[in-house]
Design a protein around this motif. Structure first.
Motif, PDB file in Angstrom:
ATOM      1  N   ARG A  20      37.416  39.693  48.316  1.00  0.00           N
ATOM      2  CA  ARG A  20      38.148  40.453  47.419  1.00  0.00           C
ATOM      3  C   ARG A  20      39.273  39.457  46.754  1.00  0.00           C
ATOM      4  N   ASP A  21      39.675  38.451  47.605  1.00  0.00           N
ATOM      5  CA  ASP A  21      40.725  37.353  47.060  1.00  0.00           C
ATOM      6  C   ASP A  21      40.077  36.728  46.048  1.00  0.00           C
ATOM      7  N   LEU A  22      38.952  36.210  46.609  1.00  0.00           N
ATOM      8  CA  LEU A  22      37.839  35.177  45.468  1.00  0.00           C
ATOM      9  C   LEU A  22      37.735  36.038  44.221  1.00  0.00           C
ATOM     10  N   LEU A  23      37.406  37.340  44.156  1.00  0.00           N
ATOM     11  CA  LEU A  23      37.060  38.137  42.867  1.00  0.00           C
ATOM     12  C   LEU A  23      38.278  38.050  42.042  1.00  0.00           C
ATOM     13  N   ALA A  24      39.350  38.372  42.865  1.00  0.00           N
ATOM     14  CA  ALA A  24      40.621  38.422  42.003  1.00  0.00           C
ATOM     15  C   ALA A  24      41.230  37.219  41.480  1.00  0.00           C
ATOM     16  N   VAL A  25      40.789  36.021  42.003  1.00  0.00           N
ATOM     17  CA  VAL A  25      41.300  34.752  41.204  1.00  0.00           C
ATOM     18  C   VAL A  25      40.037  34.577  40.359  1.00  0.00           C
ATOM     19  N   GLY A  26      38.555  34.947  40.424  1.00  0.00           N
ATOM     20  CA  GLY A  26      37.911  34.863  39.696  1.00  0.00           C
ATOM     21  C   GLY A  26      37.992  35.916  38.245  1.00  0.00           C
ATOM     22  N   ALA A  27      38.806  36.848  38.452  1.00  0.00           N
ATOM     23  CA  ALA A  27      39.085  37.698  37.202  1.00  0.00           C
ATOM     24  C   ALA A  27      40.172  36.984  36.609  1.00  0.00           C
ATOM     25  N   ALA A  28      41.112  36.230  37.243  1.00  0.00           N
ATOM     26  CA  ALA A  28      42.197  35.578  36.538  1.00  0.00           C
ATOM     27  C   ALA A  28      41.698  34.220  35.654  1.00  0.00           C
ATOM     28  N   VAL A  29      40.781  33.567  36.386  1.00  0.00           N
ATOM     29  CA  VAL A  29      39.981  32.415  35.698  1.00  0.00           C
ATOM     30  C   VAL A  29      39.351  33.125  34.326  1.00  0.00           C
ATOM     31  N   GLU A  30      38.546  34.160  34.541  1.00  0.00           N
ATOM     32  CA  GLU A  30      37.833  34.737  33.402  1.00  0.00           C
ATOM     33  C   GLU A  30      38.788  34.977  32.359  1.00  0.00           C
ATOM     34  N   ALA A  31      39.827  35.798  32.840  1.00  0.00           N
ATOM     35  CA  ALA A  31      40.909  35.976  31.392  1.00  0.00           C
ATOM     36  C   ALA A  31      41.354  34.972  30.935  1.00  0.00           C
ATOM     37  N   LEU A  32      41.352  33.818  31.646  1.00  0.00           N
ATOM     38  CA  LEU A  32      41.941  32.495  30.864  1.00  0.00           C
ATOM     39  C   LEU A  32      40.807  31.925  30.137  1.00  0.00           C
ATOM     40  N   PHE A  33      39.597  32.212  30.647  1.00  0.00           N
ATOM     41  CA  PHE A  33      38.458  31.517  29.629  1.00  0.00           C
ATOM     42  C   PHE A  33      38.315  32.302  28.341  1.00  0.00           C
ATOM     43  N   SER A  34      38.856  33.630  28.567  1.00  0.00           N
ATOM     44  CA  SER A  34      38.444  34.497  27.364  1.00  0.00           C
ATOM     45  C   SER A  34      39.433  34.535  26.287  1.00  0.00           C
ATOM     46  N   GLN A  35      40.544  33.592  26.308  1.00  0.00           N
ATOM     47  CA  GLN A  35      41.621  33.330  25.410  1.00  0.00           C
ATOM     48  C   GLN A  35      41.076  32.226  24.479  1.00  0.00           C
ATOM     49  N   VAL A  36      41.318  32.629  23.402  1.00  0.00           N
ATOM     50  CA  VAL A  36      40.847  31.779  22.218  1.00  0.00           C
ATOM     51  C   VAL A  36      41.771  30.573  22.095  1.00  0.00           C
TER      52      VAL A  36
END
Length: 433
Positions: free
Chosen positions: A417-433
């Motif tokens: 679950r810690d890995l998934l939380a980090v993945g969500a943060a990285v995904e959010a960063l990548f989604s920024q234009v």
């Protein structure tokens, strides 16, 4: 706007049945009537405000190595078509049903899950969702294409050496290989008792996380909120970066630059000494080959001609190791796991390309020598983390190319679950234009 499970299911079934599409190759079985009943029940619960879970009404495909009561589990082979029907659902199928998921069908796969390419000479090979002339990735080939082509919203696959993360990376999806004891494998056709895992593929981390919680039987599926700033990211440069295509290398370096700019502490970390142990311990044969040769001991001789030749040769190699050698492999691995755990204790994640190339053309891997070489390279990066039983997540990296590139984030053992939380943060960063 489509809002109901029934509407979304019908749209998915239209794609499955489209004569210009790949539904007949992606799926080995479609549960039209059962899925419609499940979708109607989910819609009723939604109307009265009593959903069963975050997955209530989600359209889910399941890999054809998972038992469904009353059906024979073929696991991508014509040999197993003659087997007895399953008496009960696999544990993960039972949990999905209890959560209100709408199971649309079973997806095609590499025979007995023994290849990262995704070819199947018996039931056909699904083409990559972004270019049908290219490989889908295996062994969960139909799983990845079903979601990336809109025939399902979530897919359940298995991962012994990368079989969730590879099709996720090649089809532009998120895929999770969990720590092995997190998700029950009861009712799943085995490839390797030591390495097999079950997990989800989906379009984003939130859906993967919600599905992971259901598969693991967790009541609380909320992820902790993490920020990219302050993340400790280690890059295991060395053997896992060899033979990386320029487009993949460029996408990866740009991703690391974005993480660093956002405040992550990114550093190169020498891990080859431990990473090479996976190859050494599994030489001359792998856990998968040894254990799968036991699984198929009754048919390797009696029905040899009915196997995919590429699979049969790998299975036969498993017979080369005697019992003392196998026990020695198990003992060495048991010793190495805590050593790797200690080395990763100071990092939130490791980061590296999921695989070192974009999807090659199917025609380029039909030759046996090219197949063997490509299969070894496609499995190289993911498989080492199965050996060390570490949770690993593949995310799409935004880049200018037409074909997807995957970023693999590897977490600490048992801290999925810690890995998934980090993945969500990285995904959010990548989604920024």
């Amino acid at each position: 706007m489509t809002t109901t499970a029934s509407q979304r299911l019908e749209e998915a079934l239209v794609r499955v049945d489209d004569e210009t599409g790949q539904g007949k190759i992606v799926f080995t079985k479609v549960y039209r009537d059962e899925a419609r009943r499940a979708a109607e029940a989910a819609d009723h619960r939604a109307r009265v405000g009593t959903p069963l879970s975050a997955l209530d009404g989600a359209i889910v495909s399941i890999k054809d190595l998972l038992d469904v009561a009353g059906e024979t589990t073929t696991a991508g082979s014509i040999i197993s078509r003659d087997g007895p029907p399953a008496k009960v659902d696999a544990d993960v199928v039972r949990r999905l049903r209890a959560a209100g998921a709408v199971i649309i069908g079973k997806t095609n796969m590499t025979e007995y899950a023994f290849s990262g390419i995704g070819l199947n000479p018996h039931y056909g090979t699904p083409g990559n969702a972004h270019d049908r002339s290219r490989i889908p990735g295996g062994s969960s080939s139909g799983a990845g294409v079903s979601v990336a082509s809109g025939m399902a919203e979530i897919a359940i696959g298995s991962d012994t050496g990368g079989s969730i993360r590879i099709p996720a990376a090649l089809n532009g999806l998120v895929g999770l290989k969990p720590t092995q004891n997190r998700v029950s494998r009861e009712g799943a056709f085995a490839l390797s008792y030591s390495l097999d895992t079950l997990g989800p593929l989906a379009p984003n981390v939130a859906v993967v996380a919600a599905t992971d919680a259901i598969l693991a039987g967790e009541v609380n599926d909320a992820l902790a909120q993490r920020a990219v700033a302050g993340l400790r990211v280690g890059i295991p440069r060395g053997m896992l970066f060899a033979e990386t295509e320029d487009v993949v290398a460029s996408a990866f370096e740009n991703a690391m630059s974005r993480l660093s700019t956002a405040g992550a502490r990114v550093s190169d970390e020498p891990l080859d000494d431990l990473l090479r142990q996976s190859t050494r311990v599994q030489s001359p044969v792998s856990f998968a080959a040894v254990e799968a040769s036991h699984v198929h001991k009754d048919t390797l001789d009696t029905r040899a001609k009915d196997f995919d030749p590429m699979v049969r040769k790998r299975l036969a190699r498993g017979r080369e190791l005697d019992a003392p050698g196998y026990v020695g492999m198990l003992r060495e691995r048991t010793h190495l796991l805590p050593v790797m755990d200690l080395r990763l204790a100071d990092f939130d994640v490791l980061a590296l390309p999921t695989i070192p190339f974009v999807a090659p053309r199917i025609s380029d891997v039909l030759d046996e020598d090219n197949f063997v070489r490509t299969n070894a390279l496609i499995l190289r990066n993911p498989a080492v983390f199965n050996f060390y039983d570490l949770p690993a997540l593949s995310l799409p990296i935004p880049h200018d190319g037409a074909l997807p590139v995957g970023l693999m984030l590897v977490g600490q053992r048992g801290r999925d679950r810690d890995l998934l939380a980090v993945g969500a943060a990285v995904e959010a960063l990548f989604s920024q234009v």
